[in-house]
Every structure is written in C-alpha cells, then in structure tokens.
Design an enzyme around this catalytic site. Structure first.
Site: not given
Ligand SMILES: C[S@@+](CC[C@H](N)C(=O)[O-])C[C@H]1O[C@@H](n2cnc3c(N)ncnc32)[C@H](O)[C@@H]1O
Length: 283
Positions: A34, A143
C-alpha cells in the site's frame, strides 16, 4: 524487502495513534504494497522517500494519506442483506409509532466507506417514508477516509460495484446510467449527508440517532478503543434505539450496557434500561 522492520514499526505506531487501527506484524507485506502504491501516486520515487518526507512532516496531508492507505474500505450494497431487512420490516414500523409525535428519524452510517451502506439505507427509508412526506428522515454517513467520502458524495458507481448486492429493479429505479457508470438519483441522495469523522478522536456534536450502523470497522480496533467508542455511542443512541455491528463484531464482554436482540434473522444491540446495566448477563 523495501520496508524495513523499523519503518514498519514507525507506520504501525502512526496508524495506531491516528486511527487506532492495529496492524499486526503479518501485515508487513500489505503495508509495503500500500505504501508503494501511495508513493507512486504522490510522485515520490520510493517507499524510503515517502517515509523520509513523512518523518520530516513537511507535508501535513501526507500523514492522513498514509492512514487512509492503511484502511480497508471493502463494502457493497445491502451488505449481509438481513440488517436492512430488519430495518425495513421491524424497526421502521416500530419508529412510525414511537416517533409519531416528532415525525423525525435519524440514522448514522458510521464508517460508511464509499457510501453503499448509506445509500442502501436511504433506499429502504425512501420506500417506507416516500408516501409520508411529513416525516423528516435523514442519514448521517461518516468515515475517516476523505477519498472514499469523495466517491460517496458523488454517488457514482461502476458496473462491478452496482452488481454487488443491488437488486436489478432497484438499480433501474434509483440510479441513472451515465456511460459505464450509474449515479444515484437525487431523491435518494438528498437523504444522506456525508461528513469526515474519526471514530477514535473526539467527536463533533452529534444529534441523537434512532439507528446506528457501525459495521465492519470495530474489528480493526483494540479492546480499549472498542470500549471507548461504545461508551460514546451510548450517548448518541436514543434509549430505545438500535445498533448494528458487522457479523464478526459484538458488544459481548466489551460493554454490558448493550444487550443483543434477535431480529428478522439477524441481531442488533439495544441499550439495557439504566437499572439493568451491570447486573444482567448478555444474551
Ligand atoms: C470495511 S469498511 C466498512 C464499510 C461499511 N460499514 C460496510 O460494512 O460495508 C471500514 C471503513 O472504516 C473506516 N475507518 C477505519 N478507521 C476509522 C476510524 N478511526 N474512524 C472512522 N472510520 C474509520 C475505513 O476508512 C473504511 O471505510
């Protein structure tokens, strides 16, 4: 290996500090891949050059970009299907009665990635409240990652993205084809507001929510961070509200103020009434 152990440790601490995301040592290869892609995108020759700039902190946005590059943003429309069915079949009819006085319903898609979760909820809301224009319904979708939020705000998806989870009838009804892409229609888009919010840093002032989707993000956090986030959620979830977590996530042994409730073939979490917390065992 381009990424030395010391470099990996540096990135690991940075990401943990900024987003509470835990990168296990076996993620070394993933971090390297990455960072390599990010170095290329940023026009930097190599990972060492990228890390040099990061350590000198000459570019404040670079830290955010490294953190964003480490997030897993996998998502799709109506992911796991049943939570959306629970909202449609059980929760919205319940709220219709419970909020009859205010006619106001608020949902939060926390960690919304590129927006598919929020737009899936918006379609469910639209189908339920479309014929009830006197109701004020809104979804806040947040997000940490500005890149994914940009796509989410655009509401524009490629064929592969709409093929994942979105029934054909909904695609035709709620999206407009634009060349090889599909753009979500205004009637759905206006139900959702996208904002940047890092769950692990102090939150801005938020309204109270009837339903919170916090799905597939807590798995990346350590126990203390999960506890901190759930404690804050308690303050923004209405006392009779509903919390949905991802299939691999739970509040069990993390925060006993929540209890699991089976619903429409899935489960959600609800707040125990004040007297029950700490005394009842989790089901
Ligand atoms: C695997 S995706 C899940 C998306 C959706 N909730 C779903 O279940 O399909 C995880 C998301 O969490 C976000 N994320 C990770 N750490 C975070 C944080 N500290 N605060 C807010 N969002 C975060 C990432 O950017 C990513 O878009």
């Amino acid at each position: 290996m381009v990424l030395t152990f010391a470099d990996f440790e540096y990135v690991r601490h940075l990401v943990r500090d900024q987003a509470a995301i835990v990168l296990e040592p076996e993620k070394h290869y993933l971090v390297e891949a990455r960072l390599g892609r990010l170095a290329q995108r940023e026009g930097l020759g190599s990972i060492p050059e990228l890390l040099g700039q990061l350590r000198r902190r000459t570019d404040a946005t670079l830290t955010a970009k490294v953190v964003e590059a480490m997030t897993t943003t996998e998502t799709y429309f109506f992911r796991d299907h049943k939570p959306f069915e629970a909202v449609r079949r059980v929760i919205l009819p319940a709220l219709l009665a419970a909020r009859a006085d205010t006619r106001r319903v608020r949902l939060w898609s926390a960690a919304c990635s590129t927006g598919q979760e929020a737009y899936s909820l918006a379609i469910v809301l639209h189908e339920f409240f479309g014929a009830r224009p006197e109701w004020d319904v809104q979804i806040l979708a947040t997000d940490i990652n500005c890149d994914v939020l940009e796509q989410a705000r655009e509401g524009c998806y490629g064929q592969l993205e709409v093929n994942r989870g979105l029934p054909a009838a909904m695609l035709v009804r709620y999206f407009q084809q634009q060349g090889s892409h599909w753009r979500v229609k205004e009637e759905i888009q206006r139900l959702v507001k996208f904002e940047v919010l890092n769950l692990t840093k102090p939150w801005p002032s938020l309204p109270s929510f009837d339903v919170i989707f916090l799905r597939n993000v807590m798995i990346y956090f350590d126990l203390a961070t999960k506890q901190q986030i759930l404690a804050r959620l308690r303050r923004v979830l209405r006392p009779d509200g509903y919390l949905f977590l991802g299939g691999a996530e739970t509040t069990l042994n993390i925060d006993d103020a929540f209890q699991r409730e089976d619903m429409a073939g899935t489960s959600c979490y609800r707040l125990r009434s004040a007297g029950q917390a700490h005394s009842a065992s989790q089901c």
